[in-house]
Enzyme design. Structure first.
Site, PDB file in Angstrom:
ATOM      1  N   GLU B  82       0.810  -1.223   0.000  1.00  0.00           N
ATOM      2  CA  GLU B  82       0.000   0.000   0.000  1.00  0.00           C
ATOM      3  C   GLU B  82       0.844   1.274   0.000  1.00  0.00           C
ATOM      4  O   GLU B  82       0.509   2.254  -0.677  1.00  0.00           O
ATOM      5  CB  GLU B  82      -0.966   0.007   1.195  1.00  0.00           C
ATOM      6  CG  GLU B  82      -2.182  -0.886   1.020  1.00  0.00           C
ATOM      7  CD  GLU B  82      -1.906  -2.347   1.313  1.00  0.00           C
ATOM      8  OE1 GLU B  82      -0.758  -2.678   1.708  1.00  0.00           O
ATOM      9  OE2 GLU B  82      -2.818  -3.172   1.151  1.00  0.00           O
ATOM     10  N   HIS B 151     -12.131  -4.886   8.131  1.00  0.00           N
ATOM     11  CA  HIS B 151     -12.643  -4.779   6.763  1.00  0.00           C
ATOM     12  C   HIS B 151     -13.916  -3.935   6.732  1.00  0.00           C
ATOM     13  O   HIS B 151     -14.720  -4.053   5.820  1.00  0.00           O
ATOM     14  CB  HIS B 151     -12.960  -6.154   6.174  1.00  0.00           C
ATOM     15  CG  HIS B 151     -11.795  -6.832   5.517  1.00  0.00           C
ATOM     16  ND1 HIS B 151     -10.701  -7.271   6.209  1.00  0.00           N
ATOM     17  CD2 HIS B 151     -11.549  -7.151   4.215  1.00  0.00           C
ATOM     18  CE1 HIS B 151      -9.837  -7.845   5.374  1.00  0.00           C
ATOM     19  NE2 HIS B 151     -10.338  -7.784   4.149  1.00  0.00           N
TER      20      HIS B 151
END
Lengths: 317, 353
Positions: B82, B151
């Protein structure tokens, strides 16, 4: 490097050293806000690597970015005015020493986040690859940054995409007060290249011709589309981490040792010995640059402060 | 009336929020060769060649078809990195591209926090306007899918707190398309937050690729008795609540914020000035939220116009829980909006919501 290139290189290094010496003096007097970190001792790296680049090529820098700025051709007036936070500075006083940038000359910013510029350079190389414009990007960073996760992610990404980027580690032996030997699992940053299938070399970062030769090879490889390289340049940190650092973490002996190999003296002595440079010419160079520095400081200190009403300007386009 | 001779008109599937995102990405890539998309699995099967490469199109299929149309140079699968994904996208944006990054879940964004907060958001300002970072970072947000703590984050307030970022959270297919087009054309970094509960929501796509200006709210329902300001999927629960309120004789105006930074103060203040009552609905953990900032602004500017204290309907002050009854308790609901609305309209004894 030709004799002429070596002379030019010497002059460029001398300019950086004198610039930083002057910064230390002026900072001590007060009036220069914030913190400054000097590039002294690493001059051969910025000059050697940037000397291998074309003007349109891109670099990202570190908190120790004055040398990169000067070597990439940033205007002296704008640099000094920026250190003083004036509207006439390169970044209109919004950045300062640790965030100085000169996009017109491909200098995409000093970066006060250790390792912060590494991925940005990968992005510059990505833009070059997508646009097909042939530019090469260089990421300058220190030995401390090579322990950041983003260093490893960036090398891996650049490698799998074969991006035209050169990773230049300026290993000065110290991450602030923490020695490289303590903080790193390897004895040389170049050893980390193999983990990412990136060719890596380690050179004496106080030897201009050695840096330039290694940089030229890495830049050529990038330009030809053959992917990234890792270049470790070892140049001991001559001064404290920042201007005013009492350096309680290292002894005088260690600090003196770091000053033994001086990139500028070393090249000047060689050039004098070979009859290419005279002591008089060297003095003339110093005097000329000293005058230019005087004028830049006058320009900077005469410059206006940014208007407080403009505090929210430049946040958005 | 149709005769047996005429072919039955083939009913086209009504487009969804996901379709809207694909529509906007395709249109943006088509109009500007500097637009690239990058992220984990956005092509799928990278390097495997035909017939698998490019078939997946991201976790939700949003980028499906783009690889075949635009190729591997502009549709780039990345490693799970990321920081390098966002960092290189920032650098690429500075150097002339207009990258659209898919970070998958907003819960993954903290890995790239330096690149978002210190690099993307600050570059233009710190460098005195020299830098331009035309970058979009798309993320799936939202609880309710039983996905648990890592999530399900929306991070609305977190991103909206950062000067230099623009933050949008579209709640309809039309807005998803229009705002994504504008985000890609923006010269500033835009955080684009897509609530997963909206992905299958059906609705018309825009007639054109003109886009919707960033920084504008939308009045989703007109009303004169109170204003309900919503963020993202909260629009849906507020509209549900408004239908019930109408049966009770309360006409709620629902203002979908759409843009979390900058905030469209004009639309909010105009509405509250008219209704004198405000309920804020936001799927952010109670504590420090965008709704708090709006309540404060309304308090400063419209105190004399308020007929009741401003009320907020927020998520619980905890990470998003996994167990269904816990997650249901965590989320803002239409029922809680109803209670808050009745309270500010003086239809319930005060004391609890």
């Amino acid at each position: 490097m030709t004799d002429e290139e070596q002379l030019e290189g010497l002059l460029a290094m001398l300019r950086i050293r004198m610039f930083e010496d002057r910064v230390r003096t002026e900072f001590a007097k007060g009036g220069m806000p914030g913190f400054v970190h000097t590039y002294s001792g690493a001059e051969a790296i910025a000059v050697g690597v940037i000397g291998a680049l074309e003007p349109a090529d891109l670099i990202t820098s570190t908190h120790r970015g004055h040398g990169h700025c000067l070597a990439k051709g940033a205007p002296l007036d704008g640099i000094v005015a920026e250190l003083y936070g004036r509207e006439t500075g390169l970044c209109k006083g919004r950045g300062g020493s640790m965030h100085i940038a000169d996009f017109a000359n491909g200098m995409l910013g000093a970066n006060a986040i250790v390792g912060g510029g590494i991925a940005l350079a990968v992005g510059g190389a990505l833009a070059s690859q997508v646009l097909g414009d042939g530019r090469v990007a260089v990421a300058f960073f220190g030995d401390g940054a090579s322990n950041e996760g983003v260093f490893h992610e960036s090398l891996n990404l650049a490698s799998i995409w074969s991006l035209p980027v050169v990773f230049v580690c300026e290993n000065n032996g110290w991450a602030e007060s923490t020695p490289f030997s303590y903080a790193s699992s390897v004895s040389s940053i170049a050893e980390r290249g193999v983990a990412y299938s990136i060719p890596a070399v380690s050179v004496d970062g106080t030897d201009l011709t050695a840096v330039r030769a290694a940089a030229s090879a890495a830049v050529a490889r990038a330009r030809q589309g053959n992917g990234p390289s890792l270049l470790e340049c070892i140049a001991p940190r001559r001064e404290g981490h920042f201007v005013g650092d009492p350096e309680e973490y290292r002894g005088r002996e260690q600090a003196d040792q770091a000053r033994e190999s001086d990139p500028i003296d070393r090249l000047a002595e060689q050039l004098v010995a070979r009859g290419i440079l005279s002591a008089e010419a060297l003095n003339a160079m110093r005097k000329d640059w000293s005058g230019q520095l005087d004028r830049a400081y006058e320009f900077a200190l005469a410059g206006p402060w940014p208007d407080p009403l403009d505090v929210e300007r430049y946040v958005y386009s | 009336m149709s005769t047996p001779d005429e072919p039955r008109p083939r009913r086209r599937r009504e487009p969804t929020y996901l379709d809207a995102l694909t529509f906007a990405l395709d249109a943006a890539m088509d109009e500007d060769p500097r637009v690239i998309v990058m992220g984990e699995d956005i092509a799928g099967g990278a390097g495997t060649g035909e017939p698998f490469e490019g078939q997946m199109g991201g976790t939700w299929g949003v980028t499906k078809g783009l690889f075949a149309k635009y190729g591997p140079t502009r549709v780039r699968d990345t490693p799970i990195s990321e920081a390098a994904i966002v960092g290189s996208a920032v650098g690429a944006a500075m150097a002339g591209l207009r990258p659209v990054v898919d970070l998958m879940w907003a819960s993954f964004a903290p890995y790239a926090f330096d690149q978002i907060v210190n690099q993307a958001a600050k570059a233009r300002y710190m460098f005195g306007g020299q830098a331009q970072v035309p970058l979009v970072i798309r993320m799936s947000v939202g609880a309710g899918l039983r996905a648990g703590g890592q999530h399900s984050d929306s991070h609305y307030a977190l991103f909206a707190a950062i000067p230099g970022l623009k933050v949008v959270a579209p709640a309809t297919p039309n807005d998803a398309a229009g705002l994504l087009l504008s985000a890609i054309r923006s010269d500033d970094p835009v955080i684009f937050l897509e609530h997963m509960s909206l992905y299958r929501l059906k609705g018309a796509l825009p007639d054109s690729t003109a886009g919707i200006p960033l920084g504008t709210a939308e009045v989703a329902r007109m009303g004169s008795d109170l204003t309900i300001v919503t963020i993202g999927a909260s629009r849906q629960i507020a509209l549900l609540a408004a239908t019930q309120l109408a049966l009770e004789g309360i006409e709620a105006e629902v203002v979908d914020l759409r843009s979390l930074r900058p905030i469209d103060w004009d639309t909010i203040l105009e509405s509250v000035n008219r209704t004198g009552r405000l309920v804020l609905v936001e799927e952010s953990p109670a504590g420090v939220t965008i709704s708090d900032a709006i309540a404060a602004e309304v308090n400063e500017r419209l105190f004399g116009r308020l007929k009741a204290p401003v009320r907020r309907v927020l998520a619980a002050a905890s990470p998003v829980p996994f167990s269904p009854p816990l997650e249901d308790a965590w989320l803002p609901t239409a029922e809680r909006v109803l209670v808050a609305a009745r309270l500010v309209c003086d239809r319930l004894p005060a004391g609890r919501d």
